[in-house]
Structure formats: structure tokens, C-alpha cells
Scaffold this motif. Structure first.
Motif, PDB file in Angstrom:
ATOM      1  N   PRO A  50      41.777  43.273  31.667  1.00  0.00           N
ATOM      2  CA  PRO A  50      41.458  42.005  32.451  1.00  0.00           C
ATOM      3  C   PRO A  50      42.752  41.181  32.058  1.00  0.00           C
ATOM      4  N   ARG A  51      43.141  40.333  33.254  1.00  0.00           N
ATOM      5  CA  ARG A  51      44.223  39.577  32.893  1.00  0.00           C
ATOM      6  C   ARG A  51      43.947  38.196  33.676  1.00  0.00           C
ATOM      7  N   ALA A  52      44.253  37.138  33.416  1.00  0.00           N
ATOM      8  CA  ALA A  52      44.420  35.818  33.780  1.00  0.00           C
ATOM      9  C   ALA A  52      45.341  35.764  35.273  1.00  0.00           C
ATOM     10  N   GLN A  53      44.743  35.100  36.249  1.00  0.00           N
ATOM     11  CA  GLN A  53      45.477  34.966  37.550  1.00  0.00           C
ATOM     12  C   GLN A  53      46.964  34.528  37.179  1.00  0.00           C
ATOM     13  N   LEU A  54      47.244  33.524  36.470  1.00  0.00           N
ATOM     14  CA  LEU A  54      48.570  32.997  36.228  1.00  0.00           C
ATOM     15  C   LEU A  54      49.305  34.312  35.721  1.00  0.00           C
ATOM     16  N   GLU A  55      48.819  34.826  34.745  1.00  0.00           N
ATOM     17  CA  GLU A  55      49.464  35.958  34.130  1.00  0.00           C
ATOM     18  C   GLU A  55      49.876  36.929  35.074  1.00  0.00           C
ATOM     19  N   LEU A  56      48.986  37.313  36.093  1.00  0.00           N
ATOM     20  CA  LEU A  56      49.154  38.232  37.090  1.00  0.00           C
ATOM     21  C   LEU A  56      50.331  38.017  38.250  1.00  0.00           C
ATOM     22  N   ALA A  57      50.179  36.457  38.305  1.00  0.00           N
ATOM     23  CA  ALA A  57      51.308  36.054  39.359  1.00  0.00           C
ATOM     24  C   ALA A  57      52.773  36.148  38.666  1.00  0.00           C
ATOM     25  N   ARG A  58      52.755  35.582  37.542  1.00  0.00           N
ATOM     26  CA  ARG A  58      54.127  35.934  36.715  1.00  0.00           C
ATOM     27  C   ARG A  58      54.650  37.346  36.653  1.00  0.00           C
ATOM     28  N   LEU A  77      36.771  43.466  48.943  1.00  0.00           N
ATOM     29  CA  LEU A  77      36.698  45.003  48.881  1.00  0.00           C
ATOM     30  C   LEU A  77      36.017  45.342  47.566  1.00  0.00           C
ATOM     31  N   ASP A  78      35.507  44.337  46.781  1.00  0.00           N
ATOM     32  CA  ASP A  78      34.799  44.889  45.637  1.00  0.00           C
ATOM     33  C   ASP A  78      35.603  45.335  44.728  1.00  0.00           C
ATOM     34  N   ALA A  79      36.931  45.373  44.900  1.00  0.00           N
ATOM     35  CA  ALA A  79      37.642  46.037  43.756  1.00  0.00           C
ATOM     36  C   ALA A  79      37.957  45.207  42.493  1.00  0.00           C
ATOM     37  N   VAL A  80      37.846  43.975  42.451  1.00  0.00           N
ATOM     38  CA  VAL A  80      38.026  43.246  41.314  1.00  0.00           C
ATOM     39  C   VAL A  80      37.084  42.153  41.265  1.00  0.00           C
ATOM     40  N   ARG A  81      36.840  41.433  40.129  1.00  0.00           N
ATOM     41  CA  ARG A  81      35.770  40.478  39.816  1.00  0.00           C
ATOM     42  C   ARG A  81      36.325  39.263  38.952  1.00  0.00           C
ATOM     43  N   ARG A  82      36.105  38.183  39.160  1.00  0.00           N
ATOM     44  CA  ARG A  82      36.468  37.213  38.120  1.00  0.00           C
ATOM     45  C   ARG A  82      35.363  36.823  37.255  1.00  0.00           C
ATOM     46  N   VAL A  83      35.880  36.951  35.786  1.00  0.00           N
ATOM     47  CA  VAL A  83      34.828  36.657  34.771  1.00  0.00           C
ATOM     48  C   VAL A  83      35.316  35.738  33.665  1.00  0.00           C
ATOM     49  N   ARG A  84      34.603  35.064  33.378  1.00  0.00           N
ATOM     50  CA  ARG A  84      34.925  33.687  32.385  1.00  0.00           C
ATOM     51  C   ARG A  84      35.596  34.457  30.987  1.00  0.00           C
ATOM     52  N   ASP A  85      36.708  33.833  30.662  1.00  0.00           N
ATOM     53  CA  ASP A  85      37.113  34.333  29.453  1.00  0.00           C
ATOM     54  C   ASP A  85      36.522  33.492  28.120  1.00  0.00           C
ATOM     55  N   ALA A  86      35.916  34.729  27.519  1.00  0.00           N
ATOM     56  CA  ALA A  86      35.070  34.359  26.286  1.00  0.00           C
ATOM     57  C   ALA A  86      35.911  33.596  25.083  1.00  0.00           C
ATOM     58  N   ALA A  87      37.007  33.636  25.158  1.00  0.00           N
ATOM     59  CA  ALA A  87      37.907  32.909  24.238  1.00  0.00           C
ATOM     60  C   ALA A  87      38.267  31.327  24.842  1.00  0.00           C
ATOM     61  N   ILE A  94      40.401  38.273  35.466  1.00  0.00           N
ATOM     62  CA  ILE A  94      40.173  39.175  36.667  1.00  0.00           C
ATOM     63  C   ILE A  94      40.103  40.650  36.109  1.00  0.00           C
ATOM     64  N   GLU A  95      39.072  41.433  36.506  1.00  0.00           N
ATOM     65  CA  GLU A  95      39.031  42.692  35.849  1.00  0.00           C
ATOM     66  C   GLU A  95      38.778  43.599  37.146  1.00  0.00           C
ATOM     67  N   LEU A  96      39.161  44.999  37.006  1.00  0.00           N
ATOM     68  CA  LEU A  96      38.845  45.916  38.177  1.00  0.00           C
ATOM     69  C   LEU A  96      37.375  46.248  38.087  1.00  0.00           C
ATOM     70  N   THR A  97      36.963  46.687  39.359  1.00  0.00           N
ATOM     71  CA  THR A  97      35.387  47.151  39.127  1.00  0.00           C
ATOM     72  C   THR A  97      35.487  48.614  39.248  1.00  0.00           C
ATOM     73  N   ALA A  98      34.340  49.230  39.191  1.00  0.00           N
ATOM     74  CA  ALA A  98      34.647  50.862  39.696  1.00  0.00           C
ATOM     75  C   ALA A  98      35.074  51.109  40.970  1.00  0.00           C
ATOM     76  N   ALA A  99      34.878  50.380  41.883  1.00  0.00           N
ATOM     77  CA  ALA A  99      35.373  50.485  43.248  1.00  0.00           C
ATOM     78  C   ALA A  99      36.929  50.347  43.259  1.00  0.00           C
ATOM     79  N   GLY A 100      37.432  49.364  42.520  1.00  0.00           N
ATOM     80  CA  GLY A 100      38.791  49.014  42.300  1.00  0.00           C
ATOM     81  C   GLY A 100      39.508  50.127  41.487  1.00  0.00           C
ATOM     82  N   ARG A 101      38.945  50.965  40.585  1.00  0.00           N
ATOM     83  CA  ARG A 101      39.311  51.836  39.905  1.00  0.00           C
ATOM     84  C   ARG A 101      39.519  53.111  40.666  1.00  0.00           C
ATOM     85  N   ASP A 102      38.414  53.549  41.779  1.00  0.00           N
ATOM     86  CA  ASP A 102      38.731  54.407  42.590  1.00  0.00           C
ATOM     87  C   ASP A 102      39.789  54.016  43.765  1.00  0.00           C
TER      88      ASP A 102
END
Length: 149
Positions: A50-58, A77-87, A94-102
Motif C-alpha cells: 500500500p501507498r499514499a496517494q501523494l506518494e504515488l503522484a510523486r 474496475l475493483d483493482a484498488v481500494r482505499r484504506v485508512r492508514d493505521a498510523a 491505496i492497495e491492490l485487490t485480488a482483481a488488481g493483482r490479476d
């Protein structure tokens, strides 16, 4: 017929035209999946976790708003999902889903098909030499994937 004094005979011009051609052919291959070449960078970066949106942009070298658009498209496309950062609960990762890995696996297959088409007239040694030369040129230009420009 182009002369040696023509801009069309320069490496810059030829690489630009070949890049356009390769990108167009790759886009044609990706279209049935609902993807464009720009989505592949996001899928590759997220394959590492998983990566933050701003990190991806950079890392990709685009604005945050462009990444948001790309993520919205990938989310449909169900390829990614947004999840709260626990920290940091204010931040989304942003993380890949199973469909995203495929999809990522399928984009690699299509990219390899594209490479085979582009390099088909070269022998194995010539294709390997071209790849090494392009890697050196890209490295010298500071064009590394996944790092902020």
C-alpha cells in the motif's frame, strides 16, 4: 528519403516516434481490460504494498489530482481500494485487490507481447543489447521508475 541532415534521422526523433508507436499498440492491447498505459505504473507501484496517494503522484511524476482520477478509474474496475492508514487515521492508503493483482499480471503479458512485436526483427543478442543501452540511457537521464523525479 530523409537525408543525414534531417531531424528525422536523429535518435531523439526516432525514439519519440517509436515511443508513440509502442504506446499506441500497448494502449490498444490494454483497452479490452478497461486500462490505459498510465494505469500500469500505479499497478506496479502498488504491487510493493500500500501507498499514499501523494506518494504515488510523486513516484509517477504527475499531480495529485491526476492520481485521484486514475485511482477512481482503477477502483471502478475493483483493482484498488482505499484504506485508512493505521498510523495516521487522517490519511488513506491505496492497495491492490485480488482483481488488481490479476490485472497487473495480465498487463505484463500484454507488455511482453508488445515487446515481442517491436523487437521481432532483431536477434536475441541484438534485443538484449538494445535493452541494456536503453537502461543505461534512462539511468543517465535519471528516469528511474517508482522514485520521485
Amino acid at each position: 528519403m530523409a537525408s543525414e541532415d534531417s531531424v528525422t534521422e536523429t535518435v531523439s526523433f526516432l525514439l519519440g516516434k517509436l515511443g508513440q508507436h509502442a504506446n499506441t499498440r500497448f494502449a490498444d492491447r490494454l483497452a479490452p481490460l478497461g486500462l490505459r498505459p498510465r494505469h500500469c505504473a500505479v499497478l506496479e507501484l502498488l504491487a510493493g504494498g500500500p501507498r499514499a496517494q501523494l506518494e504515488l503522484a510523486r513516484a509517477i511524476g504527475v499531480t495529485a489530482s491526476v492520481v485521484v482520477d486514475m485511482l477512481d478509474e482503477l477502483e471502478r474496475l475493483d483493482a484498488v481500494r482505499r484504506v485508512r492508514d493505521a498510523a495516521d487515521r487522517r490519511r488513506q492508503l491505496i492497495e491492490l485487490t485480488a482483481a488488481g493483482r490479476d490485472l497487473r499480471r495480465r498487463t505484463l503479458e500484454l507488455a511482453r507481447q508488445n515487446d515481442d512485436e517491436l523487437l521481432g526483427m532483431l536477434g536475441e543478442a541484438e534485443a538484449a543489447a538494445l535493452r541494456r543501452a536503453l537502461d543505461r540511457i534512462a539511468g543517465a537521464a535519471g528516469l528511474t521508475f517508482g522514485e520521485a523525479p
